[in-house]
Design a protein around this motif. Structure first.
Motif, PDB file in Angstrom:
ATOM      1  N   ALA A 256      47.188  29.620  47.735  1.00 41.39           N
ATOM      2  CA  ALA A 256      45.936  28.869  47.684  1.00 41.39           C
ATOM      3  C   ALA A 256      44.806  29.710  47.103  1.00 41.39           C
ATOM      4  CB  ALA A 256      45.570  28.379  49.076  1.00 41.39           C
ATOM      5  N   ARG A 257      44.749  30.977  47.450  1.00 44.92           N
ATOM      6  CA  ARG A 257      43.717  31.880  46.913  1.00 44.92           C
ATOM      7  C   ARG A 257      43.788  31.917  45.395  1.00 44.92           C
ATOM      8  NH1 ARG A 257      45.569  37.666  47.740  1.00 44.92           N
ATOM      9  NH2 ARG A 257      47.006  36.785  46.202  1.00 44.92           N
ATOM     10  N   ASP A 258      44.998  32.012  44.857  1.00 47.27           N
ATOM     11  CA  ASP A 258      45.166  32.106  43.408  1.00 47.27           C
ATOM     12  C   ASP A 258      44.779  30.800  42.719  1.00 47.27           C
ATOM     13  OD1 ASP A 258      46.030  34.676  43.849  1.00 47.27           O
ATOM     14  OD2 ASP A 258      48.162  34.227  43.540  1.00 47.27           O
ATOM     15  N   ILE A 259      45.154  29.665  43.322  1.00 45.33           N
ATOM     16  CA  ILE A 259      44.792  28.365  42.749  1.00 45.33           C
ATOM     17  C   ILE A 259      43.275  28.185  42.765  1.00 45.33           C
ATOM     18  CG2 ILE A 259      44.913  25.868  43.148  1.00 45.33           C
ATOM     19  CD1 ILE A 259      47.795  26.293  44.134  1.00 45.33           C
ATOM     20  N   ALA A 260      42.650  28.515  43.895  1.00 45.64           N
ATOM     21  CA  ALA A 260      41.196  28.378  44.004  1.00 45.64           C
ATOM     22  C   ALA A 260      40.486  29.295  43.013  1.00 45.64           C
ATOM     23  CB  ALA A 260      40.752  28.679  45.432  1.00 45.64           C
ATOM     24  N   ARG A 261      40.998  30.514  42.882  1.00 41.75           N
ATOM     25  CA  ARG A 261      40.361  31.491  41.978  1.00 41.75           C
ATOM     26  C   ARG A 261      40.354  30.982  40.536  1.00 41.75           C
ATOM     27  NH1 ARG A 261      42.922  37.078  42.841  1.00 41.75           N
ATOM     28  NH2 ARG A 261      41.544  37.111  44.662  1.00 41.75           N
ATOM     29  N   GLU A 262      41.428  30.314  40.129  1.00 41.57           N
ATOM     30  CA  GLU A 262      41.494  29.744  38.781  1.00 41.57           C
ATOM     31  C   GLU A 262      40.408  28.701  38.552  1.00 41.57           C
ATOM     32  OE1 GLU A 262      45.369  28.114  38.619  1.00 41.57           O
ATOM     33  OE2 GLU A 262      46.397  30.048  38.415  1.00 41.57           O
ATOM     34  N   ARG A 263      39.905  28.136  39.642  1.00 44.24           N
ATOM     35  CA  ARG A 263      38.885  27.096  39.550  1.00 44.24           C
ATOM     36  C   ARG A 263      37.495  27.628  39.878  1.00 44.24           C
ATOM     37  NH1 ARG A 263      43.754  25.248  40.113  1.00 44.24           N
ATOM     38  NH2 ARG A 263      44.312  23.065  39.735  1.00 44.24           N
ATOM     39  N   GLY A 264      37.363  28.951  39.960  1.00 47.37           N
ATOM     40  CA  GLY A 264      36.060  29.560  40.191  1.00 47.37           C
ATOM     41  C   GLY A 264      35.623  29.558  41.633  1.00 47.37           C
TER      42      GLY A 264
ATOM     43  N   ARG B 170      36.816  28.838  54.456  1.00 49.58           N
ATOM     44  CA  ARG B 170      35.569  29.240  53.811  1.00 49.58           C
ATOM     45  C   ARG B 170      35.815  29.323  52.301  1.00 49.58           C
ATOM     46  NH1 ARG B 170      34.905  32.599  58.527  1.00 49.58           N
ATOM     47  NH2 ARG B 170      32.925  32.217  59.561  1.00 49.58           N
ATOM     48  N   PHE B 171      35.189  28.431  51.569  1.00 50.83           N
ATOM     49  CA  PHE B 171      35.242  28.442  50.112  1.00 50.83           C
ATOM     50  C   PHE B 171      33.892  28.903  49.581  1.00 50.83           C
ATOM     51  CE2 PHE B 171      38.322  24.878  50.987  1.00 50.83           C
ATOM     52  CZ  PHE B 171      39.451  25.488  50.448  1.00 50.83           C
ATOM     53  N   TRP B 172      33.901  29.935  48.730  1.00 52.20           N
ATOM     54  CA  TRP B 172      32.664  30.449  48.145  1.00 52.20           C
ATOM     55  C   TRP B 172      32.688  30.290  46.631  1.00 52.20           C
ATOM     56  CZ3 TRP B 172      33.299  35.904  50.773  1.00 52.20           C
ATOM     57  CH2 TRP B 172      33.054  35.781  52.151  1.00 52.20           C
ATOM     58  N   PRO B 173      31.581  29.888  46.008  1.00 58.80           N
ATOM     59  CA  PRO B 173      31.520  29.910  44.538  1.00 58.80           C
ATOM     60  C   PRO B 173      31.654  31.350  44.033  1.00 58.80           C
ATOM     61  CG  PRO B 173      29.695  28.645  45.479  1.00 58.80           C
ATOM     62  CD  PRO B 173      30.344  29.364  46.614  1.00 58.80           C
TER      63      PRO B 173
ATOM     64  N   GLU C 113      36.312  17.903  44.203  1.00 61.77           N
ATOM     65  CA  GLU C 113      36.406  17.731  42.751  1.00 61.77           C
ATOM     66  C   GLU C 113      36.690  19.043  42.032  1.00 61.77           C
ATOM     67  OE1 GLU C 113      33.700  13.721  42.066  1.00 61.77           O
ATOM     68  OE2 GLU C 113      32.801  15.679  41.643  1.00 61.77           O
ATOM     69  N   VAL C 114      36.039  20.125  42.467  1.00 60.49           N
ATOM     70  CA  VAL C 114      36.251  21.415  41.805  1.00 60.49           C
ATOM     71  C   VAL C 114      37.675  21.913  42.040  1.00 60.49           C
ATOM     72  CG1 VAL C 114      35.540  23.832  41.725  1.00 60.49           C
ATOM     73  CG2 VAL C 114      33.815  22.045  41.859  1.00 60.49           C
ATOM     74  N   LEU C 115      38.172  21.775  43.263  1.00 62.81           N
ATOM     75  CA  LEU C 115      39.507  22.276  43.587  1.00 62.81           C
ATOM     76  C   LEU C 115      40.598  21.448  42.906  1.00 62.81           C
ATOM     77  CD1 LEU C 115      38.980  23.160  47.334  1.00 62.81           C
ATOM     78  CD2 LEU C 115      39.685  24.769  45.559  1.00 62.81           C
TER      79      LEU C 115
END
Length: 299
Positions: free
Chosen positions: A193-201, A231-234, A291-293
């Motif tokens: 999940a960290r890697d997928i989220a990172r690809e989306r900023g 916790r999701f951070w931009p 939407e971002v994820l």
């Protein structure tokens, strides 16, 4: 004192038996013995379930969980059987309801951390450890850890706070083999999940999972990787050494602890209703996270 400001009465549906009212979800059982989970729009903060709901929140949590389950299916099976609305259920349940396997749930909050903040930071500042795990000197609020760590917690009732525990305590409670399975699955799912989220900023700072057994098979359950459980951070705004901007209920927390709310969280008084601008801003943040994820437009 904490819990529900106004505890809701569960909706009665023919063929479903109501089992439990949680902070956000209502849990039922159907005639086949499967669980029916309905995510409400309720909002919790500081161990209170607030009197004001956030429109669309339950649907966002459900649809985002479903999207994540699809991304993780090769790592660990999940509990979802169907998204079909049970016969006789209110139309409002559409999009917020999951029919799930009935599992033998493990009474542990399986927390994975890749960054230092929250209760982990408090413990680190006192002892340079998190859940008994030693960490390097010099870390601050928002620091990235050398690698993801498994920092479990006990599951608390509504109105009570989860408590961090050591891996050794989890092994004592559920057995060494199960504890090892939980740690391996938690860290693996977090890493994906960290890697997928990172690809989306987006930085996935930490998250919590719940697991249960279907026979001898470990299964991922409940919600997964939502703004309520993570916790999701931009990433573009990440700056260690301060509190981070986040995709979650921070608007609610900030207002409740401001002079504008008139509420003292140390008192025994329940928190007040949320003003419309806080409801609107919080809803927008949940939709933005979805939407971002996912890359999908909310409709």
């Amino acid at each position: 004192m904490s819990g529900f400001v106004e505890k809701p009465e569960p909706i009665q549906v023919p063929g479903l038996v109501h089992l439990h009212t949680g902070k956000v979800r209502e849990l039922y059982q159907n005639e086949a013995g499967d669980l029916v989970m309905v995510a409400s729009d309720r909002m919790s903060a500081y161990d209170w379930v607030l009197p004001t709901e956030i429109p669309d929140k339950g649907r966002v949590l459900t649809q985002l969980s479903l999207w994540w389950f699809d991304q993780l299916t090769d790592l660990v099976p999940n509990h979802v059987l169907s998204t079909e609305l049970p016969a006789g259920a209110p139309a409002d349940w559409a999009g917020r309801t999951l029919v799930c396997k009935s599992l033998r749930m493990i009474p542990v909050e399986c927390v994975a951390r890749g960054y230092l903040t929250g209760s982990g930071l408090i413990e680190y500042d006192e002892s340079r450890t998190v859940c008994g795990l030693a960490l390097p000197e010099g870390l601050v609020d928002g620091s990235e850890l050398p690698g993801p760590i498994f920092t479990p917690a006990t599951k608390a009732e509504v109105g009570e706070h989860d408590e961090n525990v050591s891996f050794e305590e989890v092994a004592r409670q559920v057995g060494a083999e199960t504890a090892a399975q939980l740690r391996q699955a938690t860290v693996a799912v977090y890493g994906r999940a960290r890697d997928i989220a990172r690809e989306r900023g987006i930085i996935l700072a930490d998250t919590k999972f719940e697991f249960g057994f279907d026979g001898d098979t470990l299964v991922l359950a409940d919600e997964v990787l939502t703004p309520d459980s993570s916790r999701f951070w931009p990433a573009a705004q990440w700056q260690p050494g301060r509190a981070q901007s986040s995709y979650d209920k921070q608007f609610v927390r900030d207002w409740l602890t401001s002079a504008a709310s008139g509420w003292d969280r140390r008192s025994e008084q329940p928190p007040p209703p949320l003003p419309e601008e806080i409801v609107t801003a919080t809803r927008a943040k949940y939709l933005e996270a979805y939407e971002v994820l996912t890359g999908l437009s909310w409709s």
